[in-house]
Design a protein around this motif. Sequence first.
Motif, PDB file in Angstrom:
ATOM      1  N   ARG A 108       0.840  -1.195   0.000  1.00 56.26           N
ATOM      2  CA  ARG A 108       0.000   0.000   0.000  1.00 56.26           C
ATOM      3  C   ARG A 108       0.870   1.238   0.000  1.00 56.26           C
ATOM      4  O   ARG A 108       1.979   1.242   0.521  1.00 56.26           O
ATOM      5  N   ILE A 109       0.326   2.305  -0.573  1.00 56.07           N
ATOM      6  CA  ILE A 109       0.985   3.617  -0.535  1.00 56.07           C
ATOM      7  C   ILE A 109      -0.023   4.613   0.007  1.00 56.07           C
ATOM      8  O   ILE A 109      -1.164   4.684  -0.458  1.00 56.07           O
ATOM      9  N   CYS A 110       0.393   5.364   1.015  1.00 54.15           N
ATOM     10  CA  CYS A 110      -0.443   6.421   1.606  1.00 54.15           C
ATOM     11  C   CYS A 110       0.179   7.764   1.250  1.00 54.15           C
ATOM     12  O   CYS A 110       1.317   8.042   1.624  1.00 54.15           O
ATOM     13  N   ILE A 111      -0.545   8.594   0.517  1.00 51.60           N
ATOM     14  CA  ILE A 111      -0.053   9.910   0.105  1.00 51.60           C
ATOM     15  C   ILE A 111      -0.915  10.975   0.756  1.00 51.60           C
ATOM     16  O   ILE A 111      -2.139  10.996   0.600  1.00 51.60           O
ATOM     17  N   ILE A 112      -0.260  11.868   1.479  1.00 48.98           N
ATOM     18  CA  ILE A 112      -0.973  12.885   2.251  1.00 48.98           C
ATOM     19  C   ILE A 112      -0.527  14.274   1.814  1.00 48.98           C
ATOM     20  O   ILE A 112       0.670  14.557   1.728  1.00 48.98           O
ATOM     21  N   ASP A 113      -1.496  15.122   1.515  1.00 46.70           N
ATOM     22  CA  ASP A 113      -1.223  16.521   1.188  1.00 46.70           C
ATOM     23  C   ASP A 113      -0.859  17.271   2.465  1.00 46.70           C
ATOM     24  O   ASP A 113      -1.199  16.835   3.573  1.00 46.70           O
ATOM     25  N   PHE A 114      -0.176  18.388   2.318  1.00 45.67           N
ATOM     26  CA  PHE A 114       0.277  19.136   3.494  1.00 45.67           C
ATOM     27  C   PHE A 114      -0.694  20.246   3.881  1.00 45.67           C
ATOM     28  O   PHE A 114      -1.348  20.173   4.915  1.00 45.67           O
ATOM     29  N   ASP A 115      -0.805  21.273   3.048  1.00 45.76           N
ATOM     30  CA  ASP A 115      -1.562  22.470   3.414  1.00 45.76           C
ATOM     31  C   ASP A 115      -3.045  22.190   3.574  1.00 45.76           C
ATOM     32  O   ASP A 115      -3.705  21.688   2.653  1.00 45.76           O
ATOM     33  N   ASN A 116      -3.574  22.515   4.746  1.00 50.38           N
ATOM     34  CA  ASN A 116      -4.990  22.426   5.063  1.00 50.38           C
ATOM     35  C   ASN A 116      -5.513  20.996   5.032  1.00 50.38           C
ATOM     36  O   ASN A 116      -6.716  20.758   5.050  1.00 50.38           O
ATOM     37  N   THR A 117      -4.585  20.025   4.984  1.00 48.40           N
ATOM     38  CA  THR A 117      -4.943  18.612   5.066  1.00 48.40           C
ATOM     39  C   THR A 117      -4.267  18.002   6.291  1.00 48.40           C
ATOM     40  O   THR A 117      -4.928  17.683   7.268  1.00 48.40           O
ATOM     41  N   LEU A 118      -2.958  17.888   6.242  1.00 49.70           N
ATOM     42  CA  LEU A 118      -2.206  17.434   7.417  1.00 49.70           C
ATOM     43  C   LEU A 118      -1.959  18.595   8.374  1.00 49.70           C
ATOM     44  O   LEU A 118      -2.032  18.441   9.593  1.00 49.70           O
ATOM     45  N   TYR A 119      -1.708  19.769   7.811  1.00 45.80           N
ATOM     46  CA  TYR A 119      -1.279  20.925   8.597  1.00 45.80           C
ATOM     47  C   TYR A 119      -2.246  22.074   8.366  1.00 45.80           C
ATOM     48  O   TYR A 119      -2.626  22.370   7.222  1.00 45.80           O
ATOM     49  N   ARG A 120      -2.653  22.704   9.448  1.00 43.68           N
ATOM     50  CA  ARG A 120      -3.605  23.810   9.366  1.00 43.68           C
ATOM     51  C   ARG A 120      -2.840  25.091   9.048  1.00 43.68           C
ATOM     52  O   ARG A 120      -2.601  25.939   9.910  1.00 43.68           O
ATOM     53  N   SER A 121      -2.484  25.222   7.793  1.00 43.72           N
ATOM     54  CA  SER A 121      -1.699  26.370   7.342  1.00 43.72           C
ATOM     55  C   SER A 121      -2.534  27.647   7.420  1.00 43.72           C
ATOM     56  O   SER A 121      -3.765  27.611   7.321  1.00 43.72           O
ATOM     57  N   PRO A 122      -1.868  28.801   7.555  1.00 41.30           N
ATOM     58  CA  PRO A 122      -2.618  30.059   7.559  1.00 41.30           C
ATOM     59  C   PRO A 122      -3.061  30.450   6.162  1.00 41.30           C
ATOM     60  O   PRO A 122      -2.378  30.159   5.176  1.00 41.30           O
ATOM     61  N   VAL A 123      -4.213  31.094   6.071  1.00 43.55           N
ATOM     62  CA  VAL A 123      -4.706  31.666   4.824  1.00 43.55           C
ATOM     63  C   VAL A 123      -5.024  33.138   5.095  1.00 43.55           C
ATOM     64  O   VAL A 123      -5.165  33.536   6.250  1.00 43.55           O
ATOM     65  N   PRO A 124      -5.118  33.976   4.057  1.00 44.02           N
ATOM     66  CA  PRO A 124      -5.487  35.380   4.302  1.00 44.02           C
ATOM     67  C   PRO A 124      -6.811  35.465   5.045  1.00 44.02           C
ATOM     68  O   PRO A 124      -7.797  34.847   4.646  1.00 44.02           O
ATOM     69  N   SER A 125      -6.849  36.219   6.124  1.00 44.92           N
ATOM     70  CA  SER A 125      -8.030  36.260   6.994  1.00 44.92           C
ATOM     71  C   SER A 125      -8.963  37.390   6.586  1.00 44.92           C
ATOM     72  O   SER A 125      -8.715  38.147   5.644  1.00 44.92           O
ATOM     73  N   ASN A 126     -10.054  37.529   7.349  1.00 44.60           N
ATOM     74  CA  ASN A 126     -11.050  38.548   7.035  1.00 44.60           C
ATOM     75  C   ASN A 126     -10.670  39.942   7.508  1.00 44.60           C
ATOM     76  O   ASN A 126     -11.513  40.844   7.515  1.00 44.60           O
ATOM     77  N   ILE A 127      -9.424  40.162   7.906  1.00 43.10           N
ATOM     78  CA  ILE A 127      -8.997  41.541   8.178  1.00 43.10           C
ATOM     79  C   ILE A 127      -8.772  42.286   6.868  1.00 43.10           C
ATOM     80  O   ILE A 127      -8.615  43.507   6.869  1.00 43.10           O
ATOM     81  N   TRP A 128      -8.779  41.542   5.728  1.00 38.10           N
ATOM     82  CA  TRP A 128      -8.619  42.145   4.407  1.00 38.10           C
ATOM     83  C   TRP A 128      -9.955  42.150   3.675  1.00 38.10           C
ATOM     84  O   TRP A 128     -10.787  41.266   3.878  1.00 38.10           O
TER      85      TRP A 128
END
Length: 488
Positions: free
Chosen positions: A79-99
């Motif tokens: 088996r091969i398990c492939i995991i995405d990083f941003d917003n899947t494994l890791y809660r990366s920051p995105v531009p917020s509603n201050i803009w």
Amino acid sequence: MRVRTSKLARISGCNSSWFCAIPVLRIYEDREPSSRLISHRARTRAMSSLSPSEDAAAVLAWSISIPPKPLPAVDLIKRICIIDFDNTLYRSPVPSNIWDGPSIGILRDKDRLLGGGWWQTPSILDATIDRRVDPDINSQVNRERRYPDRWNKPIVDIALRADQNAHTLNVLLTGRNRNLFSKTMLRIMRNVGFAFDLIVLKQNHPQLGHEFTTTMEFKKCFISTLLSHYRKTERISIYEDRPGHSRQFRDFGDEFNNEVVRNPLVQPRVRFDVVQVQPAHRDLDPLEEIKQVKFMLQRHNKLAQTVDASSRPPPARLFKRVCHTSYMLSPETTHTLLVKFRLKPRLNPHEVDFFGRYIPIKMGKCEPSEIETLGGMGAQVQFETISFGSYSDYIWAVRVKPVGSKATVSTINTIPTIILAKRIDVTEAFVQRIENWEDVCPGDPRYLMFSATVGEQLQLQISVPRTTSQSTGVGLPRQRMLLDQPLG
């Protein structure tokens, strides 16, 4: 994550103990045109000329792990398990509603700012790391302090179980640029508590040297290389947060197995499961976010000076403007209102925006004379709840009134109203459609008396005018009319 996937019937038929969908995961697909598929047959021919050691080296060339983690034997991996990083494994920051909306679009666009946008700026991901913690301390406590609330725990559990399974190859696959983000990614992954077999970031093709035009082209080429090496793989599961990528992985899986049917002696069919993960992100601290965006604008302006004067873009600037003048509620009051009216437990946070932060006085900025009649900026007024209402599961609000006969208030609505929550696809104007209001009197568990402060809600706006030949929207002179004062 993005991966090829077979039909949903294959996913629903999953009987594996650790690959089964967990409650927070949703499996679905979204139609989106597929990018150019990498030919598995061509990849197989290219890999078949390599010796086993060269074959493994070709796979390891994609990984940034230092030192490289020895690859498991080909016969071992089923088996091969492939995991995405941003917003899947890791809660990366995105531009917020201050803009404001257009500014968020500018930040997300990789080409609008010289030097790249939000996803091409390593310092933003670096800012998620708490530098006060000793990086050499690997205890679980310090890992949680180092990355507070950044890990998507259910996906971490899946990656951890894959790491502990001798017959599973565990892969982290992200479209982040290898040259820009390798150092940061290794720092983040160092203390996660387990090691991926491969950590793969977007780069030029390691063997062929050509540049990938899209993230999906890169990912599919890598997966082809991986499957050409691990020819006894029976199943591959891809965890992905972007629906469009999930669809493209599904098409890629079908293409792969169509090639297998034509060449059954080369490799058996592989079951492709694409698991759609609910995106999970966490904003930066607002002051840190403003600092990072200022850096991006300064970088843009510095690079612009190196461009020929005839084609030099105008400078980028950052402004603040007043969205509305309101009686502002404290965070504690907002929390109490949402708890008393029990909205959060019964509403889907991915479909609903929660408010409860202000009682609007006027959209935009009030004139000084208007502020003076309200008691001045910072004046406090005591309110009490009087009724609650909602409209067709679109918007929820509470009406209030000032406490005391001497209190003078002015609000947009005839009766002062606080919007508690609304669906993300409707405007605040829907509050006018509420007709049935339930009385909330003293003694009612939902009753609350609270203090609010006259203030202004600021929003930040980025001005990055296009050149005349590129212009498709408002120009700088008109845009400046909408702004208040530039930020230093």
